[in-house]
Each structure stands twice: as structure tokens, then as C-alpha cells.
Design a protein around this motif. Structure first.
Motif, short mmCIF file in Angstrom:
data_model
loop_
_atom_site.label_atom_id
_atom_site.label_comp_id
_atom_site.label_asym_id
_atom_site.label_seq_id
_atom_site.Cartn_x
_atom_site.Cartn_y
_atom_site.Cartn_z
N UNK A 79 11.85 43.41 -19.62
CA UNK A 79 10.83 43.01 -18.77
C UNK A 79 11.36 41.43 -18.65
N UNK A 80 12.56 41.44 -20.08
CA UNK A 80 12.11 40.12 -20.01
C UNK A 80 14.12 39.83 -18.97
N UNK A 81 14.12 39.43 -18.09
CA UNK A 81 15.11 39.41 -16.73
C UNK A 81 15.45 37.86 -17.60
N UNK A 82 16.87 38.61 -17.44
CA UNK A 82 18.17 36.93 -17.14
C UNK A 82 17.56 36.26 -16.30
N UNK A 83 17.99 35.26 -16.79
CA UNK A 83 18.71 34.08 -15.85
C UNK A 83 19.56 34.37 -14.80
N UNK A 84 20.08 34.89 -13.20
CA UNK A 84 20.67 35.28 -12.75
C UNK A 84 22.19 34.34 -13.40
N UNK A 85 23.57 35.03 -13.19
CA UNK A 85 24.56 34.59 -14.05
C UNK A 85 24.97 33.58 -12.95
N UNK A 86 25.27 31.88 -12.78
CA UNK A 86 25.39 31.03 -11.89
C UNK A 86 26.53 30.19 -12.42
N UNK A 87 26.95 29.65 -11.71
CA UNK A 87 27.77 27.90 -11.57
C UNK A 87 27.03 27.43 -11.26
N UNK A 88 26.61 26.00 -11.58
CA UNK A 88 25.86 24.96 -11.30
C UNK A 88 26.73 24.28 -11.46
N UNK A 89 27.58 23.30 -10.64
CA UNK A 89 28.37 22.31 -10.57
C UNK A 89 27.02 20.86 -10.28
N UNK A 90 27.69 19.85 -11.21
CA UNK A 90 27.58 18.46 -11.45
C UNK A 90 27.98 17.47 -9.88
N UNK A 91 27.62 16.81 -9.44
CA UNK A 91 28.43 15.76 -8.17
C UNK A 91 29.30 15.48 -9.39
N UNK A 92 29.22 15.24 -10.99
CA UNK A 92 30.80 14.18 -11.04
C UNK A 92 31.99 15.30 -11.10
N UNK A 93 31.60 17.03 -10.87
CA UNK A 93 32.89 17.93 -10.79
C UNK A 93 33.54 17.66 -8.86
N UNK A 94 32.09 16.85 -7.89
CA UNK A 94 33.16 16.90 -6.67
C UNK A 94 33.60 15.73 -6.55
N UNK A 95 32.99 14.60 -7.08
CA UNK A 95 34.40 13.30 -7.59
C UNK A 95 35.53 13.90 -7.69
N UNK A 96 35.69 14.01 -8.84
CA UNK A 96 36.43 14.45 -9.30
C UNK A 96 37.48 15.31 -8.35
N UNK A 97 37.34 16.60 -7.95
CA UNK A 97 37.55 17.19 -6.94
C UNK A 97 38.75 15.97 -5.37
N UNK A 98 37.45 15.57 -5.48
CA UNK A 98 37.76 15.13 -4.15
C UNK A 98 39.33 13.82 -4.45
N UNK A 99 38.79 12.95 -5.01
CA UNK A 99 39.60 11.94 -6.38
C UNK A 99 41.26 13.07 -6.49
N UNK A 100 41.36 14.20 -7.12
CA UNK A 100 42.00 14.69 -6.99
C UNK A 100 43.53 14.97 -5.27
N UNK A 101 42.19 16.19 -4.49
CA UNK A 101 43.24 15.86 -3.28
C UNK A 101 43.35 14.78 -2.74
#
Length: 115
Positions: A79-101
């Protein structure tokens, strides 16, 4: 890195407690941890479980479980279902990716000789 614990499922049992033999105090609790960093959130894959007796105020460990408690445990674990496996990225991650590019593009532009 912080960690939060989420309760997935809680269930009261009518089974006898192996310690005090009470029939109204057992409770299963299924939990799952979620790790959080400044860049992402991700739940753990394993589910933790705990059997607690409210009558005698003790944790009941799996060594002391009866066959009836194990059957009820198997049912409640389904009955106890796990939360689905996901990776929720935050805005800081997107900022760092754009700066790196932008940095890579600027370095490539400056290092390639113009003809």
C-alpha cells in the motif's frame, strides 16, 4: 545537503504486541527520505519502516515479529507507494548551465583565429 523525511503510509494494527500482548497499540509507519541540495531534489529509493507499540511505548524490531505481523507488514508495504524517482532541478542549476555555455562560447570565439 539537507534531508527531509516524508511519511508515506501509517497503519494501526489489531495484532497482539510481542512485548506487552496488547491488541490495540501497534502502528506501522513507512517513510522515505528526500535529499535536497542547492541544485536539485531527489527522493531515496528505499522505504524505511517502523513498528511501534503505543501501549508499552516500545519499538518492535523484525526479530520479534510473529507470522501474522509479517503478513500485515507485507500487505501494508504494498500500500505504501514510494514517491516516483525523479530529479527536480532548481533555478540555480539552470543559471549555472547557461553561464557555462556562455563561457565556452566566449572561449571558443576568442581562441579561434579569424581569417
Amino acid at each position: 545537503m539537507s534531508s527531509k523525511t516524508h511519511t508515506l503510509h501509517t497503519s494501526r494494527l489489531k495484532n497482539n504486541c510481542p512485548t506487552c500482548f496488547g491488541t490495540d497499540g501497534l502502528e506501522f509507519t513507512f517513510t522515505q527520505e528526500e535529499k535536497e541540495t542547492p541544485f536539485f531534489k531527489k527522493p531515496a529509493t528505499e522505504i524505511n519502516h517502523k513498528l511501534y507499540c503505543h501501549t508499552c511505548k516500545n519499538d518492535i524490531y523484525p526479530v520479534n515479529w510473529t507470522e501474522d505481523i509479517e503478513r500485515v507488514f507485507d500487505y501494508n508495504k504494498k500500500i505504501a507507494e514510494t514517491n516516483k524517482q525523479y530529479l527536480k532541478v532548481k533555478p540555480l542549476f539552470y543559471v549555472l548551465v547557461i553561464v557555462a555555455i556562455v563561457l565556452v562560447a566566449a572561449i571558443v570565439y576568442l581562441l579561434i583565429p579569424t581569417v
